[in-house]
Design an enzyme around this catalytic site. Structure first.
Site, mmCIF file in Angstrom:
data_model
loop_
_atom_site.group_PDB
_atom_site.id
_atom_site.type_symbol
_atom_site.label_atom_id
_atom_site.label_comp_id
_atom_site.label_asym_id
_atom_site.label_seq_id
_atom_site.Cartn_x
_atom_site.Cartn_y
_atom_site.Cartn_z
ATOM 1 N N ASP A 18 0.832 -1.212 0.000
ATOM 2 C CA ASP A 18 0.000 0.000 0.000
ATOM 3 C C ASP A 18 0.863 1.258 0.000
ATOM 4 O OD1 ASP A 18 -2.383 1.376 -0.027
ATOM 5 O OD2 ASP A 18 -2.612 1.377 2.153
ATOM 6 N N TRP A 23 2.858 7.957 -2.713
ATOM 7 C CA TRP A 23 4.249 8.075 -3.183
ATOM 8 C C TRP A 23 4.291 8.979 -4.412
ATOM 9 C CZ3 TRP A 23 6.953 7.027 -7.645
ATOM 10 C CH2 TRP A 23 8.353 6.872 -7.532
ATOM 11 N N HIS A 35 2.087 3.326 -9.129
ATOM 12 C CA HIS A 35 1.861 1.894 -9.362
ATOM 13 C C HIS A 35 3.034 1.277 -10.122
ATOM 14 C CE1 HIS A 35 -1.995 2.231 -7.562
ATOM 15 N NE2 HIS A 35 -2.559 2.911 -8.548
ATOM 16 N N LEU A 129 10.482 -20.447 -4.706
ATOM 17 C CA LEU A 129 9.459 -19.632 -4.042
ATOM 18 C C LEU A 129 8.067 -19.846 -4.667
ATOM 19 C CD1 LEU A 129 8.854 -17.163 -2.093
ATOM 20 C CD2 LEU A 129 9.216 -15.723 -4.114
#
Ligand code: IPE
Ligand code: IPE
Ligand code: MG
Length: 248
Positions: A18, A23, A35, A129
């Site tokens: 978030d 920003w 984004h 991962l």
């Protein structure tokens, strides 16, 4: 049932990424720029987790409520997702990362759905991962879907209603094969779950930071991991019990 040991490294990390909009605003840039910067941060955190041999990472990319944002912003986010699918997947695959998308994926355009399916198919055999991207995801939706599945199984006679227990409900959720997140991170200063993995976060350690997502880098991840390593996870027991167990 969760284990009682304090693992130094989380097996599964869940992140609410978030603060992209703020920003951008601080830099007098359009939200879209935030984004885009957020995507770069995600890349670094994914790489960091892979390098540290974290088992699973679940990123909240787009909530079921985010569809209510201005059409233009939603469109920009969809373009960015498409762009990420085209540009990032090869690299993730090369790093042995297994990708999965969870959420109401049918809400996305056919092109996006196809891109997501391709990414999943390409990486399905990877053993590194486990990267889950929650997209058009809501924690309540996840639980309701699980309830539907279990109700259908009961109606068709595969299970009795009294056989519905926590283990069965967990297995009916969208991440059945993974342990619950050990560590939850939310950037951007808000201290709420915003309908993320409601069931799975029951005993997760919750870490909140004011840092905005595009500024969340590997040192910031390490700070969160250090914080996590210092937690004593008790799962309802007393500190004395935990000490006895650690000594045993
Ligand atoms: C998170 O950043 C990204 C998504 C929800 C898609 P925001 O866009 O919510 O950024 P803020 O919270 O407005 O700063
Ligand atoms: C949560 O962020 C969803 C994602 C990061 C994808 P929001 O910015 O949408 O959450 P609220 O609305 O502030 O709770
Ligand atoms: Mg936000």
């Amino acid at each position: 049932m969760a284990g009682t040991e304090t693992a130094a490294l989380p097996r599964h990390i869940a992140i609410i990424m978030d603060g992209n909009g703020r920003w951008a605003k601080r830099r007098l840039l359009p939200r879209q720029a935030g984004h885009r910067a957020g995507l770069t941060a995600a890349r670094h955190v994914i790489e960091g987790c892979a390098r540290l041999h974290i088992g699973a990472l679940t990123l909240f990319a787009f909530s079921s409520e985010n569809w209510q944002r201005p059409q233009r912003e939603v469109g920009n986010l969809m373009d960015l997702l498409m762009h990420a699918l085209e540009d990032e997947v090869r690299e993730l695959h090369a790093n042995n990362i297994r990708i999965r998308f969870v959420g109401t994926l049918e809400a996305f355009s056919p092109d996006l759905q196809q891109g997501m399916r391709r990414a999943e198919e390409l990486t399905v055999m990877n053993t590194g991962l486990a990267l889950n991207i929650a997209a058009s995801y809501g924690g309540r939706w996840d639980i309701v879907c699980a309830a539907h599945k279990l109700a259908a199984a009961a109606v068709s006679g595969h299970i009795r209603p009294d056989q519905i227990d926590e283990a069965r409900l967990s297995r009916a959720l969208v991440l059945p094969e993974l342990p619950d997140p050990d560590l939850f991170i939310r950037t951007g200063g808000e201290q709420r779950l915003s309908n993320f993995l409601l069931w799975n976060l029951a005993y997760t350690e919750l870490y909140f930071t004011d840092r905005l997502w595009p500024d969340f880098d590997e040192p910031a991840l390490q700070t969160a991991l250090n914080w996590y390593a210092a937690r004593q996870r008790r799962f309802g027991r007393t500190p004395e019990q935990m000490k006895e167990e650690a000594g045993a």
